[in-house]
Design a protein around this motif. Structure first.
Motif, mmCIF file in Angstrom:
data_model
loop_
_atom_site.group_PDB
_atom_site.id
_atom_site.type_symbol
_atom_site.label_atom_id
_atom_site.label_comp_id
_atom_site.label_asym_id
_atom_site.label_seq_id
_atom_site.Cartn_x
_atom_site.Cartn_y
_atom_site.Cartn_z
ATOM 1 N N LYS A 144 11.783 -37.461 13.476
ATOM 2 C CA LYS A 144 11.034 -36.205 13.500
ATOM 3 C C LYS A 144 11.547 -35.306 14.621
ATOM 4 N N ILE A 145 11.834 -35.892 15.781
ATOM 5 C CA ILE A 145 12.400 -35.120 16.890
ATOM 6 C C ILE A 145 13.732 -34.513 16.489
ATOM 7 N N TYR A 146 14.546 -35.318 15.817
ATOM 8 C CA TYR A 146 15.864 -34.861 15.366
ATOM 9 C C TYR A 146 15.727 -33.683 14.405
ATOM 10 N N GLN A 147 14.801 -33.778 13.442
ATOM 11 C CA GLN A 147 14.626 -32.712 12.461
ATOM 12 C C GLN A 147 14.044 -31.455 13.105
ATOM 13 N N TYR A 148 13.135 -31.615 14.081
ATOM 14 C CA TYR A 148 12.588 -30.451 14.779
ATOM 15 C C TYR A 148 13.685 -29.718 15.544
ATOM 16 N N LYS A 149 14.578 -30.478 16.169
ATOM 17 C CA LYS A 149 15.676 -29.845 16.906
ATOM 18 C C LYS A 149 16.577 -29.052 15.971
ATOM 19 N N LEU A 150 16.857 -29.610 14.802
ATOM 20 C CA LEU A 150 17.651 -28.888 13.814
ATOM 21 C C LEU A 150 16.945 -27.599 13.397
ATOM 22 N N PHE A 151 15.653 -27.706 13.158
ATOM 23 C CA PHE A 151 14.879 -26.548 12.728
ATOM 24 C C PHE A 151 14.916 -25.443 13.776
ATOM 25 N N GLU B 153 5.327 -28.807 19.527
ATOM 26 C CA GLU B 153 5.197 -30.140 18.939
ATOM 27 C C GLU B 153 6.375 -31.020 19.357
ATOM 28 N N LEU B 154 7.585 -30.415 19.399
ATOM 29 C CA LEU B 154 8.765 -31.160 19.853
ATOM 30 C C LEU B 154 8.602 -31.591 21.306
ATOM 31 N N GLU B 155 8.124 -30.693 22.147
ATOM 32 C CA GLU B 155 7.921 -31.024 23.565
ATOM 33 C C GLU B 155 6.893 -32.138 23.713
ATOM 34 N N ARG B 156 5.847 -32.094 22.891
ATOM 35 C CA ARG B 156 4.815 -33.133 22.951
ATOM 36 C C ARG B 156 5.393 -34.487 22.575
ATOM 37 N N LEU B 157 6.189 -34.522 21.488
ATOM 38 C CA LEU B 157 6.793 -35.783 21.053
ATOM 39 C C LEU B 157 7.747 -36.339 22.104
ATOM 40 N N GLU B 158 8.561 -35.456 22.682
ATOM 41 C CA GLU B 158 9.516 -35.913 23.694
ATOM 42 C C GLU B 158 8.792 -36.387 24.952
ATOM 43 N N ARG B 159 7.689 -35.708 25.296
ATOM 44 C CA ARG B 159 6.901 -36.123 26.462
ATOM 45 C C ARG B 159 6.279 -37.499 26.240
ATOM 46 N N ASN B 160 5.732 -37.713 25.040
ATOM 47 C CA ASN B 160 5.150 -39.016 24.712
ATOM 48 C C ASN B 160 6.213 -40.111 24.725
ATOM 49 N N ARG B 161 7.403 -39.758 24.210
ATOM 50 C CA ARG B 161 8.488 -40.746 24.193
ATOM 51 C C ARG B 161 8.865 -41.155 25.610
ATOM 52 N N THR B 162 8.938 -40.154 26.512
ATOM 53 C CA THR B 162 9.287 -40.437 27.909
ATOM 54 C C THR B 162 8.225 -41.288 28.581
ATOM 55 N N GLU B 163 6.949 -40.949 28.326
ATOM 56 C CA GLU B 163 5.861 -41.719 28.935
ATOM 57 C C GLU B 163 5.842 -43.157 28.430
ATOM 58 N N ASN B 164 6.042 -43.337 27.117
ATOM 59 C CA ASN B 164 6.053 -44.683 26.551
ATOM 60 C C ASN B 164 7.245 -45.486 27.071
#
Length: 294
Positions: free
Chosen positions: A258-265, A278-289
């Motif tokens: 999903k991150i990959y597709q958002y970046k393409l978009f 939404e991309l920033e939120r996903l990347e932030r969650n990924r970093t925290e996890n």
């Protein structure tokens, strides 16, 4: 350039006859949108109107605007450049006059001064237009006859179209993208590998099929990443397989996809704040996890 200086034509749209009569343009909206762009370019030298406002003025959807801009760029009538803030973050795109139209109208870099008024009379513009057409034809013939990289662009683009069910033309814009990758040291085999791999990956994917185009596949960062994908997924010695297996598993993760597709978009729609957040939120969650696991 202050965006409030010029907010679009009030009385007339300025549309060159070349654009109005070009049989390659499939959508009449593209012609009208170019009129908006060209009217502003004549005054400011660059086009800054937002997609939403442009869609409102032309009474169409934002997606139609994106499609028309892509069509105009492919035909060489416009070119788009990213606009970044002080932190290097992309905040939008400005639109400039394409090189193809510049040469046809006789609009070299020294033609415009101040707010873009030309010193050429209509007769001078016409004569320069005729000369430029002849010179461009001659230069094109010279370029084709002295193709230093020995790459058959026409044959390659025909092969690409057949493989992907597309209809791209053998234009200088498309050739330039391929040539740039060759100049960076990539081989003809590398280019063919990426095309085969992404066609196989995206051709039957309704969301990703639209990215089977030269501006996406041969963008500098994209091409490097796509070639790495090819190598990661190709037959290889066992040790190399083990080393790259983690990368492959990471790409299979739905969040990563999903991150990959958002970046393409966002490459195509940099002003879409909803997707960016939404991309920033996903990347932030990924970093925290990732930090929790570590």
């Amino acid at each position: 350039m202050n965006n409030d200086i010029f907010n679009g034509s009030k009385l007339f749209l300025n549309i060159p006859i070349q654009v109005a009569n070009d049989p390659r343009i499939k959508s009449d909206k593209s012609v009208l949108i170019f009129g908006e762009i060209y009217s502003m370019l004549n005054v400011t030298g660059a086009f800054f109107m937002g997609t939403e406002e442009l869609a409102r003025r032309r009474r169409c959807s934002e997606q139609t605007v994106y499609n028309c801009l892509n069509e105009l760029e492919k035909l060489g009538y416009i070119k788009r450049e990213k606009v970044t803030n002080d932190k290097g973050r992309t905040i939008g795109r400005k639109i400039l006059l394409g090189d193809g139209l510049k040469s046809t109208l006789g609009m070299g870099s020294n033609t415009f001064e101040g707010v873009g008024k030309t010193h050429l009379t209509q007769i001078e513009q016409y004569n320069r237009s005729i000369n430029n057409k002849d010179n461009n034809k001659e230069n094109s013939n010279k370029s084709n006859s002295s193709n230093k990289d020995n790459f058959d662009y026409k044959k390659f683009i025909e092969w690409f179209n057949e493989l992907s069910d597309k209809n791209f033309r053998n234009t200088e814009t498309n050739r330039k993208l391929i040539r740039a990758r060759l100049n960076e040291g990539y081989t003809k085999e590398d280019i063919a590998k990426v095309v085969r791999f992404k066609v196989n990956q995206w051709k039957d994917n309704t969301k990703m099929n639209k990215y089977l185009r030269f501006t996406t596949l041969f963008a500098p960062t994209n091409f490097s990443n796509y070639l790495q994908e090819v190598e990661d997924n190709s037959p290889e010695p066992q040790k190399k397989k083990e080393k790259s297996s983690a990368k492959r598993e990471k790409r299979k993760d739905p969040i990563e996809e999903k991150i990959y597709q958002y970046k393409l978009f966002l490459q195509e729609h940099p002003d879409n704040e909803k997707i960016r957040k939404e991309l920033e939120r996903l990347e932030r969650n990924r970093t925290e996890n990732s930090g929790d696991i570590a």
